[in-house]
Design a protein around this motif. Structure first.
Motif, PDB file in Angstrom:
ATOM      1  N   GLU A 202       6.939  75.473  43.758  1.00 51.62           N
ATOM      2  CA  GLU A 202       7.906  76.574  43.709  1.00 51.62           C
ATOM      3  C   GLU A 202       8.819  76.476  44.917  1.00 51.62           C
ATOM      4  O   GLU A 202       8.379  76.139  46.025  1.00 51.62           O
ATOM      5  N   ILE A 203      10.096  76.761  44.714  1.00 50.41           N
ATOM      6  CA  ILE A 203      11.078  76.828  45.792  1.00 50.41           C
ATOM      7  C   ILE A 203      11.428  78.288  46.026  1.00 50.41           C
ATOM      8  O   ILE A 203      11.699  79.034  45.084  1.00 50.41           O
ATOM      9  N   VAL A 204      11.410  78.682  47.300  1.00 49.37           N
ATOM     10  CA  VAL A 204      11.775  80.047  47.685  1.00 49.37           C
ATOM     11  C   VAL A 204      12.996  79.968  48.597  1.00 49.37           C
ATOM     12  O   VAL A 204      12.987  79.226  49.589  1.00 49.37           O
ATOM     13  N   VAL A 205      14.035  80.688  48.273  1.00 51.52           N
ATOM     14  CA  VAL A 205      15.255  80.700  49.078  1.00 51.52           C
ATOM     15  C   VAL A 205      15.281  81.958  49.944  1.00 51.52           C
ATOM     16  O   VAL A 205      15.203  83.076  49.430  1.00 51.52           O
ATOM     17  N   VAL A 206      15.358  81.753  51.261  1.00 49.59           N
ATOM     18  CA  VAL A 206      15.456  82.859  52.212  1.00 49.59           C
ATOM     19  C   VAL A 206      16.862  82.866  52.792  1.00 49.59           C
ATOM     20  O   VAL A 206      17.333  81.850  53.322  1.00 49.59           O
ATOM     21  N   ALA A 207      17.533  83.998  52.693  1.00 51.38           N
ATOM     22  CA  ALA A 207      18.887  84.149  53.232  1.00 51.38           C
ATOM     23  C   ALA A 207      19.061  85.580  53.720  1.00 51.38           C
ATOM     24  O   ALA A 207      18.601  86.527  53.075  1.00 51.38           O
ATOM     25  N   ASN A 208      19.693  85.712  54.873  1.00 53.64           N
ATOM     26  CA  ASN A 208      19.940  87.042  55.451  1.00 53.64           C
ATOM     27  C   ASN A 208      18.661  87.862  55.573  1.00 53.64           C
ATOM     28  O   ASN A 208      18.667  89.085  55.367  1.00 53.64           O
ATOM     29  N   GLY A 209      17.556  87.177  55.882  1.00 56.66           N
ATOM     30  CA  GLY A 209      16.309  87.877  56.153  1.00 56.66           C
ATOM     31  C   GLY A 209      15.530  88.340  54.947  1.00 56.66           C
ATOM     32  O   GLY A 209      14.533  89.053  55.080  1.00 56.66           O
ATOM     33  N   ARG A 210      15.955  87.935  53.756  1.00 59.29           N
ATOM     34  CA  ARG A 210      15.281  88.374  52.534  1.00 59.29           C
ATOM     35  C   ARG A 210      15.054  87.182  51.599  1.00 59.29           C
ATOM     36  O   ARG A 210      15.661  86.127  51.756  1.00 59.29           O
ATOM     37  N   ILE A 211      14.171  87.374  50.613  1.00 56.45           N
ATOM     38  CA  ILE A 211      14.008  86.388  49.558  1.00 56.45           C
ATOM     39  C   ILE A 211      15.185  86.535  48.601  1.00 56.45           C
ATOM     40  O   ILE A 211      15.310  87.549  47.909  1.00 56.45           O
ATOM     41  N   LYS A 212      16.038  85.530  48.580  1.00 56.33           N
ATOM     42  CA  LYS A 212      17.227  85.578  47.724  1.00 56.33           C
ATOM     43  C   LYS A 212      16.899  85.160  46.298  1.00 56.33           C
ATOM     44  O   LYS A 212      17.437  85.724  45.332  1.00 56.33           O
ATOM     45  N   ASP A 213      16.017  84.157  46.151  1.00 60.54           N
ATOM     46  CA  ASP A 213      15.696  83.645  44.821  1.00 60.54           C
ATOM     47  C   ASP A 213      14.430  82.801  44.926  1.00 60.54           C
ATOM     48  O   ASP A 213      14.029  82.379  46.011  1.00 60.54           O
ATOM     49  N   SER A 214      13.792  82.529  43.801  1.00 60.76           N
ATOM     50  CA  SER A 214      12.622  81.648  43.769  1.00 60.76           C
ATOM     51  C   SER A 214      12.424  81.143  42.350  1.00 60.76           C
ATOM     52  O   SER A 214      12.883  81.768  41.381  1.00 60.76           O
ATOM     53  N   GLY A 215      11.753  80.004  42.236  1.00 60.07           N
ATOM     54  CA  GLY A 215      11.503  79.455  40.913  1.00 60.07           C
ATOM     55  C   GLY A 215      11.041  78.019  40.980  1.00 60.07           C
ATOM     56  O   GLY A 215      10.846  77.457  42.055  1.00 60.07           O
ATOM     57  N   LYS A 216      10.867  77.404  39.823  1.00 64.14           N
ATOM     58  CA  LYS A 216      10.450  76.014  39.720  1.00 64.14           C
ATOM     59  C   LYS A 216      11.577  75.102  40.196  1.00 64.14           C
ATOM     60  O   LYS A 216      12.766  75.440  40.056  1.00 64.14           O
ATOM     61  N   PRO A 217      11.227  73.916  40.732  1.00 63.77           N
ATOM     62  CA  PRO A 217      12.267  73.003  41.229  1.00 63.77           C
ATOM     63  C   PRO A 217      13.340  72.679  40.207  1.00 63.77           C
ATOM     64  O   PRO A 217      14.536  72.646  40.539  1.00 63.77           O
ATOM     65  N   GLU A 218      12.938  72.440  38.945  1.00 62.02           N
ATOM     66  CA  GLU A 218      13.922  72.064  37.927  1.00 62.02           C
ATOM     67  C   GLU A 218      14.949  73.171  37.692  1.00 62.02           C
ATOM     68  O   GLU A 218      16.095  72.893  37.318  1.00 62.02           O
ATOM     69  N   GLU A 219      14.545  74.417  37.923  1.00 63.78           N
ATOM     70  CA  GLU A 219      15.469  75.535  37.775  1.00 63.78           C
ATOM     71  C   GLU A 219      16.301  75.728  39.043  1.00 63.78           C
ATOM     72  O   GLU A 219      17.524  75.889  38.997  1.00 63.78           O
ATOM     73  N   MET A 220      15.607  75.694  40.188  1.00 61.41           N
ATOM     74  CA  MET A 220      16.247  76.025  41.450  1.00 61.41           C
ATOM     75  C   MET A 220      17.215  74.954  41.937  1.00 61.41           C
ATOM     76  O   MET A 220      18.231  75.271  42.550  1.00 61.41           O
ATOM     77  N   MET A 221      16.922  73.683  41.672  1.00 62.04           N
ATOM     78  CA  MET A 221      17.795  72.628  42.162  1.00 62.04           C
ATOM     79  C   MET A 221      19.180  72.723  41.526  1.00 62.04           C
ATOM     80  O   MET A 221      20.190  72.425  42.169  1.00 62.04           O
TER      81      MET A 221
END
Length: 241
Positions: A202-221
């Motif tokens: 799973e990839i988790v995107v952190v931006a501006n101090g919060r979780i912006k998005d998350s999901g499987k690599p095939e979706e997130m990339m």
């Protein structure tokens, strides 16, 4: 499982870095946390390890409240932290360092097994000192070997690709791929590297101090492919991958 609830943290001058952040890390998963510079990724990693103390919020490991546990207590619980630039120990051999991590003496076969998992030959390394004679790639893999020796329930790697050459980076990816297939505990990797993101569960995107998005690599990339704030730190060599 690691669970963070409403985590907030500010610098001494009052700048808020993390803002009511929630995160769940399931058992036996490799989670890669990415995002733009200054978004709070490394701060989050250090809070998980107990290096920083959050201002607000709760942290649970396997449903046990570890919010007030310090870095030593968390290490005893099985949480390991690997720095961007691993510490070198003049006068301490690779063998001694791995045994210290393991908490016991290790025979040659055990050392060979651990070292082979990080792509190093035990006979060539166990008697060497953990000092400046080791390259960046070698010291990174030795640090990973100490993590394997500890059998941590949760390991946090803060930008493990930082400061290593192209050949060592390729070897590092292979090492993480191998660990992922034999995963007994959970791994969190802080990284901008596309090849590291691609091996995540799973990839988790952190931006501006919060979780912006998350999901499987095939979706997130696909979602991240045009976001240079995430991949913009890659060197020209690393960007080849």
């Amino acid at each position: 499982m690691l669970r963070l609830e409403n985590i907030s943290w500010s610098t001494p001058d009052g700048t808020q870095v993390l803002k009511d952040l929630d995160l769940n890390v399931p058992d036996g998963k490799l989670i890669v946390i990415t995002g733009p510079n200054g978004g709070g990724k490394t701060t989050l990693a250090k809070i998980i390890a107990g290096i920083y103390k959050q201002d607000n919020g709760k942290i649970f490991l396997n449903d046990k409240d570890i919010t007030d546990a310090d870095i030593t207590e968390r290490a005893k619980m099985g949480i390991s932290f690997a720095f961007q630039q691993p510490v070198r120990f003049k006068g301490i051999t690779v063998k001694k360092l791995i045994e210290l991590a393991s908490g016991r003496k290790l025979d040659k076969n055990e050392l060979c097994d651990i070292m082979s998992k990080v792509g190093l030959c035990a006979e060539e390394y166990i008697d060497r000192e953990v000092n400046t004679t080791l390259s960046g790639g070698e010291i990174k893999r030795i640090e990973i070997a100490t993590v394997l020796a500890r059998h941590s329930v949760l390991t946090v790697f803060d930008e493990p690709e930082a400061g290593i050459d192209l050949w060592s980076f390729t070897s590092l990816i292979k090492t993480f791929e191998s660990i992922r297939h034999d995963l007994n505990g959970s791994i969190i990797i802080i990284s901008h590297q596309e090849r590291i993101l691609n091996i995540a569960d799973e990839i988790v995107v952190v931006a501006n101090g919060r979780i912006k998005d998350s999901g499987k690599p095939e979706e997130m990339m696909k979602a991240l492919s045009g976001d240079r704030s995430v991949f913009g730190r890659c060197s020209k060599q690393e960007a080849l991958f």
